[in-house]
Scaffold this active site. Structure first.
Site: not given
Length: 364
Positions: A126, A186, A191, A257, A291
């Site tokens: 990140h 992702e 985002w 998720y 994830e």
């Protein structure tokens, strides 16, 4: 780590495995062995993984002075995860701790410990926005500024150099510890600054290839397996929209998720793992559930009734649950949690592999 298979099975799987092409032609022997062992593991079951274990858990944090190897998975089940996720965010800034306050020196010790015990290491990143200096979630466009021709390319190259130095420092008996590196994940979500709408697919591909070339060719880091993992997709075309090409990817993944809608989650898992499997088999790539989780696990039977039926026999090599930061943000039960018994039952499934199911071997 080695998975015990019959001679006949190994003969069949070896014939399949010889078709595999790696992203790094000079990949280290240890990294090649890890990839092959993960391939074998996927034929036997699913290795359970947890992010930031053994860095911290709910109500405790790693103490470098004591140097105890701990995990909320172990506290609940009596056994440790087989896959360990670590994040390198802020390594690019030359900080002593990552974005989740884990010290890089402690992380290095934990990676060595996990490797010595037979665990598999995955690394996410990140990284900050190189243009705005905001976080990963600062969606100001930056990718076009750090690929060839961009005004901030030298800054990004320096960031990758810092990452390379850290990865090359991960050693066991003088040789590099193999790691799975999952950058710019992702990307089909909006985002992150490298995500959909914030950069074009062609610029994303250029960034991925540039990063591989910097690590592999310029800095000669040959202990990395590269993993590509979008968020939920609705088709093979969506999964491959940002795909940098078979020559730059070793492992395919997906992040999904449960956002308080277990019915939708179960369908997404079924559909996405099928898409993932079809692409991976066609491309002869290893694949994993990179994830997942349900924050705070409100459904007491989530692991056995929602998750397990939809990953069973999926062919994924591992599943990585996200981190246990605190009681308000965790994805694996800790002692006393209402889903602890369900999680234990899930972990006792024959095809769910924890560290005790894996055996360390001499990889030299």
């Amino acid at each position: 780590m080695v998975i015990m298979l019959s001679v006949s099975c190994r003969t069949i799987y070896n014939a399949e495995y010889t078709k595999t092409v790696m992203a790094d032609p000079k990949l280290s022997k240890r990294a090649r062995l890890l990839h092959k062992q993960l391939y074998y593991a996927s034929k036997e079951g699913i290795i359970l993984g947890h992010q930031d274990s053994p860095g911290y858990g709910v109500g405790w944090k790693y103490d470098a002075a004591v140097h105890a190897f701990e995990s909320d998975v172990q506290k609940a089940t009596g056994d440790f995860p087989g896959v360990y996720g670590f994040d390198l965010g802020h390594i690019e800034l030359d900080k002593t701790h990552n974005l989740d306050t884990v010290g890089f020196a402690s992380m290095r010790k934990n990676i060595l410990d996990a490797h010595e015990k037979g665990g598999v290491i995955t690394l996410s990143w990140h990284l900050n926005n190189p243009f705005s200096d905001g976080s990963s979630w600062d969606t100001i466009s930056a990718v076009d500024k750090i690929i060839p021709g961009g005004a901030y390319i030298k800054k990004y190259e320096h960031w990758v150099e810092r990452l390379a130095i850290f990865v090359k420092s991960l050693k066991h008996k003088g040789k590099g510890i193999p790691v799975i590196f999952r950058p710019f994940h992702e990307m089909n979500g909006n985002w992150f600054w490298w995500g959909d709408g914030n950069c074009s697919p062609s610029d994303y591909v250029a960034l991925w290839k540039q990063t591989v070339h910097l690590l592999r060719d310029k800095h000669r880091v040959h202990q990395i397996l590269y993993a590509y993992s979008p968020n939920i997709v609705d088709s093979e075309a969506t999964f491959l929209k940002y795909y940098p090409g078979d020559a730059y990817v070793d492992i395919l993944g997906i992040d999904i998720y449960d956002h308080d809608d277990s019915e939708a989650y179960a369908k997404n898992v079924r559909d996405n793992l099928k898409i993932l499997s079809n692409i991976a088999k066609r491309k002869n790539k290893l694949y994993a559930f990179t994830e997942t989780g349900s924050e705070k696990i409100p459904n007491e039977k989530w692991f056995t009734e929602i998750l397990y039926p939809n990953i069973q026999a999926s062919g994924i090599a591992w599943i990585l649950f996200w981190r246990n930061a605190r009681e308000s943000h965790h994805y694996v039960p800790f002692p006393g949690h209402k889903s602890e018994t369900d999680f234990i039952q899930f972990c006792k499934s024959r095809d769910i592999l924890l560290l005790g199911n894996l055996q360390t071997i001499d990889t030299q």
